[in-house]
Design a protein around this motif. Sequence first.
Motif, PDB file in Angstrom:
ATOM      1  N   LEU A   1       0.784  -1.259  -0.051  1.00 45.60           N
ATOM      2  CA  LEU A   1      -0.175   0.234   0.246  1.00 45.60           C
ATOM      3  C   LEU A   1       0.955   1.273   0.038  1.00 45.60           C
ATOM      4  CD1 LEU A   1      -2.630  -0.994   2.584  1.00 45.60           C
ATOM      5  CD2 LEU A   1      -2.648  -1.262   0.364  1.00 45.60           C
ATOM      6  N   GLY A   2       1.965   1.106  -0.073  1.00 49.15           N
ATOM      7  CA  GLY A   2       2.960   2.318  -0.163  1.00 49.15           C
ATOM      8  C   GLY A   2       3.423   2.758   1.091  1.00 49.15           C
ATOM      9  N   ILE A   3       3.007   2.128   2.403  1.00 50.29           N
ATOM     10  CA  ILE A   3       3.547   2.504   3.747  1.00 50.29           C
ATOM     11  C   ILE A   3       4.989   2.405   3.855  1.00 50.29           C
ATOM     12  CG2 ILE A   3       3.150   1.860   6.181  1.00 50.29           C
ATOM     13  CD1 ILE A   3       0.214   0.603   5.211  1.00 50.29           C
ATOM     14  N   GLY A   4       5.438   1.297   3.653  1.00 54.52           N
ATOM     15  CA  GLY A   4       6.998   1.298   3.428  1.00 54.52           C
ATOM     16  C   GLY A   4       7.755   2.724   3.126  1.00 54.52           C
ATOM     17  N   LYS A   5       7.271   2.980   1.820  1.00 54.49           N
ATOM     18  CA  LYS A   5       7.865   4.170   1.134  1.00 54.49           C
ATOM     19  C   LYS A   5       7.405   5.456   2.105  1.00 54.49           C
ATOM     20  CE  LYS A   5       7.820   6.840  -3.234  1.00 54.49           C
ATOM     21  NZ  LYS A   5       7.223   6.869  -4.458  1.00 54.49           N
ATOM     22  N   ILE A   6       6.406   5.435   2.365  1.00 50.46           N
ATOM     23  CA  ILE A   6       6.012   6.677   3.499  1.00 50.46           C
ATOM     24  C   ILE A   6       6.972   6.829   4.755  1.00 50.46           C
ATOM     25  CG2 ILE A   6       3.997   7.628   5.096  1.00 50.46           C
ATOM     26  CD1 ILE A   6       2.025   6.557   2.881  1.00 50.46           C
ATOM     27  N   LEU A   7       6.950   5.519   5.009  1.00 51.00           N
ATOM     28  CA  LEU A   7       7.880   5.657   6.525  1.00 51.00           C
ATOM     29  C   LEU A   7       9.261   5.861   6.191  1.00 51.00           C
ATOM     30  CD1 LEU A   7       8.474   4.465   9.509  1.00 51.00           C
ATOM     31  CD2 LEU A   7       8.566   2.150   8.589  1.00 51.00           C
ATOM     32  N   MET A   8       9.772   5.156   4.987  1.00 53.07           N
ATOM     33  CA  MET A   8      11.269   5.773   4.802  1.00 53.07           C
ATOM     34  C   MET A   8      11.529   7.387   4.359  1.00 53.07           C
ATOM     35  SD  MET A   8      13.138   3.098   5.218  1.00 53.07           S
ATOM     36  CE  MET A   8      14.490   3.482   4.331  1.00 53.07           C
ATOM     37  N   LEU A   9      10.479   7.714   3.601  1.00 52.94           N
ATOM     38  CA  LEU A   9      10.585   9.034   3.146  1.00 52.94           C
ATOM     39  C   LEU A   9      10.681  10.088   4.454  1.00 52.94           C
ATOM     40  CD1 LEU A   9       8.398   9.292   0.072  1.00 52.94           C
ATOM     41  CD2 LEU A   9      10.956   9.253   0.150  1.00 52.94           C
ATOM     42  N   ASN A  10       9.893   9.533   5.482  1.00 53.87           N
ATOM     43  CA  ASN A  10       9.922  10.028   6.816  1.00 53.87           C
ATOM     44  C   ASN A  10      11.275  10.286   7.598  1.00 53.87           C
ATOM     45  OD1 ASN A  10       8.999  10.228   9.846  1.00 53.87           O
ATOM     46  ND2 ASN A  10       7.485  11.439   8.742  1.00 53.87           N
ATOM     47  N   ILE A  11      11.583   9.025   7.564  1.00 53.90           N
ATOM     48  CA  ILE A  11      13.103   8.677   8.288  1.00 53.90           C
ATOM     49  C   ILE A  11      14.112   9.638   7.395  1.00 53.90           C
ATOM     50  CG2 ILE A  11      14.994   7.160   8.795  1.00 53.90           C
ATOM     51  CD1 ILE A  11      12.617   5.139   8.939  1.00 53.90           C
ATOM     52  N   ILE A  12      14.072   9.697   6.025  1.00 55.06           N
ATOM     53  CA  ILE A  12      15.089  10.288   5.233  1.00 55.06           C
ATOM     54  C   ILE A  12      14.872  11.957   5.697  1.00 55.06           C
ATOM     55  CG2 ILE A  12      15.690  11.225   2.842  1.00 55.06           C
ATOM     56  CD1 ILE A  12      15.021   8.336   2.120  1.00 55.06           C
ATOM     57  N   GLN A  13      13.840  12.393   5.754  1.00 51.16           N
ATOM     58  CA  GLN A  13      13.519  13.711   5.873  1.00 51.16           C
ATOM     59  C   GLN A  13      13.836  14.169   7.546  1.00 51.16           C
ATOM     60  OE1 GLN A  13       9.143  14.823   6.613  1.00 51.16           O
ATOM     61  NE2 GLN A  13       9.327  16.793   5.539  1.00 51.16           N
ATOM     62  N   GLN A  14      13.704  13.149   8.408  1.00 56.75           N
ATOM     63  CA  GLN A  14      14.239  13.524   9.874  1.00 56.75           C
ATOM     64  C   GLN A  14      15.679  13.730   9.880  1.00 56.75           C
ATOM     65  OE1 GLN A  14      12.573  14.059  12.660  1.00 56.75           O
ATOM     66  NE2 GLN A  14      14.668  14.275  13.703  1.00 56.75           N
ATOM     67  N   ALA A  15      16.461  12.680   9.117  1.00 62.28           N
ATOM     68  CA  ALA A  15      17.907  12.577   9.002  1.00 62.28           C
ATOM     69  C   ALA A  15      18.367  13.934   8.318  1.00 62.28           C
ATOM     70  CB  ALA A  15      18.395  11.382   8.077  1.00 62.28           C
TER      71      ALA A  15
END
Length: 144
Positions: free
Chosen positions: A80-94
């Motif tokens: 459902l694209g949840i992994g992508k949403i999660l990873m983009l959030n982590i990248i943004q935080q980093a």
Amino acid sequence: MSDFNILSGHWNELQHDAELIRRHVFIQEQNIPENEEWDDQDAISLHFVVYDQNQAIATARLLENNSIGRVAVLKSHRGLGIGKILMLNIIQQAAKEQRTALKLSAQVHAIPFYAGLGFAVQDGTEHLDCGIPHIDMTFSLKSA
């Protein structure tokens, strides 16, 4: 997708939900021994949990050494694209923390997923982690 919410915080805040997801995905589905799933990095990592309304459905952690680990999405919510949403959030935080690069050890079957986010295979050498083939990948935040 508007019902998804991501919380980030310390282990003492998100442990219950992150542990539940990791127990389902890694210990039950992938048969990783319990003593290999939990480590001292949980207490010092920044954790992320994705919620579908009030249900925890995905998790990951960002370690002090710029590694992303324990990325897991419940089987019922994969594709459902949840992994992508999660990873983009982590990248943004980093990026917000002014980190210059991220790294992870990807399960080999997940290489295309991480490559689609901009991660690159480091040297192509596979290694076993908990009996599962993995490969190291990196992401440069300088160009992100």
